[in-house]
Write an enzyme that holds these catalytic residues in place. Sequence first.
Site, PDB file in Angstrom:
ATOM      1  N   SER A  26     -17.036   3.016  -5.728  1.00  0.00           N
ATOM      2  CA  SER A  26     -18.347   3.171  -5.076  1.00  0.00           C
ATOM      3  C   SER A  26     -19.219   1.988  -5.443  1.00  0.00           C
ATOM      4  CB  SER A  26     -19.006   4.470  -5.534  1.00  0.00           C
ATOM      5  OG  SER A  26     -19.489   4.295  -6.855  1.00  0.00           O
ATOM      6  N   LYS A  27     -20.437   2.008  -4.911  1.00  0.00           N
ATOM      7  CA  LYS A  27     -21.383   0.910  -5.168  1.00  0.00           C
ATOM      8  C   LYS A  27     -21.605   0.667  -6.663  1.00  0.00           C
ATOM      9  CE  LYS A  27     -24.276   0.695  -1.083  1.00  0.00           C
ATOM     10  NZ  LYS A  27     -25.125   1.728  -0.497  1.00  0.00           N
ATOM     11  N   ARG A  28     -21.485   1.752  -7.441  1.00  0.00           N
ATOM     12  CA  ARG A  28     -21.684   1.604  -8.895  1.00  0.00           C
ATOM     13  C   ARG A  28     -20.769   0.531  -9.468  1.00  0.00           C
ATOM     14  NH1 ARG A  28     -19.512   5.215 -11.875  1.00  0.00           N
ATOM     15  NH2 ARG A  28     -18.406   6.170 -10.123  1.00  0.00           N
TER      16      ARG A  28
END
Length: 509
Positions: free
Chosen positions: A259-261
């Site tokens: 994910s963006k994390r």
Amino acid sequence: MNQSKPRVRFAPSPTGQLHVGNARTALYNWLFARRFGGDFLIRIEDTDIERSEARYETQLLEDLRWLGLDWDEGPQVGASKEIGPNGPYRQSERLEIYREHIERLLASGAAYRCFCTAEQLDAEREQAIAAHQPQVYSGRCRSISSDEIEFHLTKHEPFAVRLKIGAEPIRFHDMVRGAVEFAAEAVSDPILVRSSGMPVYNYVVTIDDALMRITHVIRGDDHLSNTPKQVAIYQAFGWPLPEFAHLSTILGPDKTRLSKRHGATSIASFREMGILPEALTNYLALLGWGAEGGTRETFTMAELAAEFTLERVTPSPAIFDFNKLYWLNRHYLKAAEPKRVAALARPYFAARGWLPEASSSDSIDGWFEQLLALFLPAVDQLDQLPEKARFLFAFDPVTAIADNENAAVLTNDSARKVLGEFAARIAMLPAPVTAEAFKAAMTEVKTASGAKGKDLFHPVRIALTGAHSGPEFDKVIPLIEAGSQLPLPTPVASVQQRVERFLAALPSR
Ligand code: GLU
């Protein structure tokens, strides 16, 4: 179904950016089509009208083209553009087709109208939870009489359409996972059309795949649990099943869903960072697939298209390794045509006002290529270049002198002597100073100051570049000097100007 020529599709929902997971799905479909001389279709799944946006569709198609994935049927291709032989290719334009097919299922008795209200269904669900039973539809409307149906219809009561699922387990073959089986109860009677009149994903995707004569459905394994419902729909129509291939999830380095994390994950952000499309496609190809008998890491699109098979796609989750992507990008940056890299790198410099926006003169273009040859080996991605070359355009003696590591070099007694001697000699040299003239001057500075090695070179390097390490003088001096002769939007200070300004900024003791 013509089995000799595979037909595959990538079916994005235009509800956001194209991410690496979906891009890998698109790539595997494309490679499979190209490998076996088949067709690659794009179908836009925009039935979720609230979340779908035209700009996302435009961006998606642009990202696919940038990756080098061309399609044989779909939006923007073919003579009649949107309506190819099996089109339209946008689900919002196929509602009539879905309506007709629902009529067929209702007429054959394979599907039925469900008049259950949301409250009734909620109550059923709560009961199931309380009794620790699976939350599946009870089938209440499965066998209501035609009189009862008439009664509801005359009252204009809204209804959903559900598919009748038999008692047998639903089985299909998955090219990545092998035989897959779902118990009929787990599927229950799925809704095909909601009471709002909106057809659901599982229904429309099946109608489209069948009518578009898709032979292999290759997609992410988040859809694996949808597949039995789709299989049941094929069976209800008496259509042959396609092959399925569900691709594993992509995880971040910490083994949680990517994910963006974890950093950049959209294709657009990788492009903005200056990752080359061939590096990204090479990387994505290896994310779950490997060539026969090898540990080989670099593949052109043509090589991939010649070797790709679904049998070599792994069912285990793939871990996205950013460092491997950067390694591949460095490989492709090195291999790329210098003019192409220059055109791609230029905007990062133009954005800072360091270079003109467009290619303006051969001398500037040639100088920029010289600059790139020097700094490219030191970066993973193109957007890191301006920092490496900052000293050329934004030469700032005050900051260089304030830097702790530099200060340690400059407090050395001989540093000032070296710089004084150097300035005196450079002032006598005609501009531009060549690498040879610089070398000769340094030999004289060495004799005059008595400094050698680091004591000789570090102060000079700090004065000219702001740091005591960096690319070889042989390359940096000609670059600075050639740049200083050019009409750049931000002038490059010459070697002479640099050392003079540096000495002027050096605090006296
Ligand atoms: N529109 C679906 C998605 O974006 C793809 C469906 C499919 O490939 O069957 O997840």
